[in-house]
Design an enzyme around this catalytic site. Structure first.
Site, PDB file in Angstrom:
ATOM      1  N   LEU A 151       0.732  -1.136  -0.120  1.00  8.07           N
ATOM      2  CA  LEU A 151      -0.048  -0.002   0.163  1.00  8.07           C
ATOM      3  C   LEU A 151       0.841   1.468  -0.015  1.00  8.07           C
ATOM      4  CD1 LEU A 151      -2.456  -1.362   2.765  1.00  8.07           C
ATOM      5  CD2 LEU A 151      -2.963  -1.036   0.255  1.00  8.07           C
ATOM      6  N   ALA A 152       0.276   2.409  -0.323  1.00  8.58           N
ATOM      7  CA  ALA A 152       1.130   3.771  -0.310  1.00  8.58           C
ATOM      8  C   ALA A 152       1.836   3.663   1.183  1.00  8.58           C
ATOM      9  CB  ALA A 152       0.444   4.930  -0.576  1.00  8.58           C
ATOM     10  N   GLU A 153       1.276   3.280   2.079  1.00  7.15           N
ATOM     11  CA  GLU A 153       1.830   3.412   3.306  1.00  7.15           C
ATOM     12  C   GLU A 153       1.387   2.702   4.487  1.00  7.15           C
ATOM     13  OE1 GLU A 153       4.423   6.906   3.217  1.00  7.15           O
ATOM     14  OE2 GLU A 153       2.396   6.928   2.368  1.00  7.15           O
ATOM     15  N   THR A 154       2.440   2.017   5.285  1.00  7.56           N
ATOM     16  CA  THR A 154       1.998   1.185   6.480  1.00  7.56           C
ATOM     17  C   THR A 154       2.344   2.089   7.677  1.00  7.56           C
ATOM     18  OG1 THR A 154       2.216  -0.744   5.213  1.00  7.56           O
ATOM     19  CG2 THR A 154       2.695  -0.830   7.545  1.00  7.56           C
TER      20      THR A 154
END
Length: 262
Positions: free
Chosen positions: A44-47
């Site tokens: 995902l774009a961010e964790t």
């Protein structure tokens, strides 16, 4: 080791909208390489990862390839997890961060509001290689904290952009916020491209609005703004300028709850 995992769609009131973020509450930090591997596996774009600190948490964010200094949608998602799932009696939570300082998320019904830094445009010319890679020349361009801000005349111009991401990757650290005036109650629209950070296009980017909010507040002569990030998923943000800080507010929806085994 079993680690809780939540996936939250941020800056949206509907499932499959906004920007998805993974959130992993920890009791203590994992090795950096392990957190980076989890972020890559999540893809995902961010964790976001956070650990208890005092009466709040210490928060970090990873894209699939790097750790970043600030991430808005994963902070909103983390605030959702804390105030809706872990401690629903809380109405606010403070996150301390390594590079962006303290960030607070406040809950008001289904709206989550975040106190974020303000990054106004600087008197520095944007890199022409980045502007060329966007595929259409903007009517104005700026730099703010190393980020390129490209301004277009119409929302349709922003929606039609098809950047040359291979060319952008040739410029170290290149990213681009593109924006134009909005309509029908939306003050401005934007998109955000960050191929050097493992994300060709981000769906709803809180940190980009640290740049966009002061720019549009000055241009429009108003401090309260409604913003829409017009990626395929659409993200809606409410932005308010408070001197050298801004408030970013939005909604979030829980998509997934599970466990990682490492």
């Amino acid at each position: 080791m079993r680690i809780p995992l939540y996936q939250v769609d941020a800056f949206t009131s509907r499932l499959f909208g906004g920007n998805p973020a993974a959130v992993c509450p920890l009791t203590e930090w994992l090795p950096d390489a392990t957190m980076q591997s989890i972020a890559a596996e999540n893809n995902l774009a961010e964790t976001a990862f956070f650990v208890p600190q005092g009466e709040g948490y210490l928060l970090r964010w990873f894209t699939p390839t790097v750790e970043v200094e600030l991430c808005g949608h994963a902070t909103l998602a983390s605030g959702y997890v804390v105030t809706h799932i872990l401690t629903p009696e809380w109405r606010s939570v403070r996150f301390d961060t390594l590079k962006a300082g303290p960030l607070e998320v406040m809950r008001d019904g289904d709206l989550l509001a975040m106190d974020f830094p303000c990054w106004p445009p600087e008197q520095e010319a944007a890199d022409p290689r980045i502007l060329a890679a966007l595929g259409k020349a903007p009517v104005g361009s700026f730099v703010a904290r190393g980020r390129t801000l490209a301004v277009y005349e119409r929302a349709e111009d922003v929606a039609a952009l098809r950047p040359d991401f291979a060319a952008m990757r040739q410029v170290m650290g290149a990213d681009a916020i593109v924006t134009a005036p909005g309509a029908d109650g939306i003050d401005f629209v934007s998109r955000y491209f960050a191929p050097n950070y493992g994300i060709d296009e981000d769906a709803a980017t809180g940190s980009a609005h640290c740049v966009l909010t002061p720019y549009w507040a000055e241009r429009l002569g108003k401090k309260q703004l409604r913003a829409r990030q017009i990626s395929a998923r659409l993200g809606d943000l409410e932005c308010t300028l408070h001197g050298d800080r801004i408030t970013l507010a939005g909604r979030a929806v829980l998509y997934l709850e599970g466990t990682i085994t490492v």
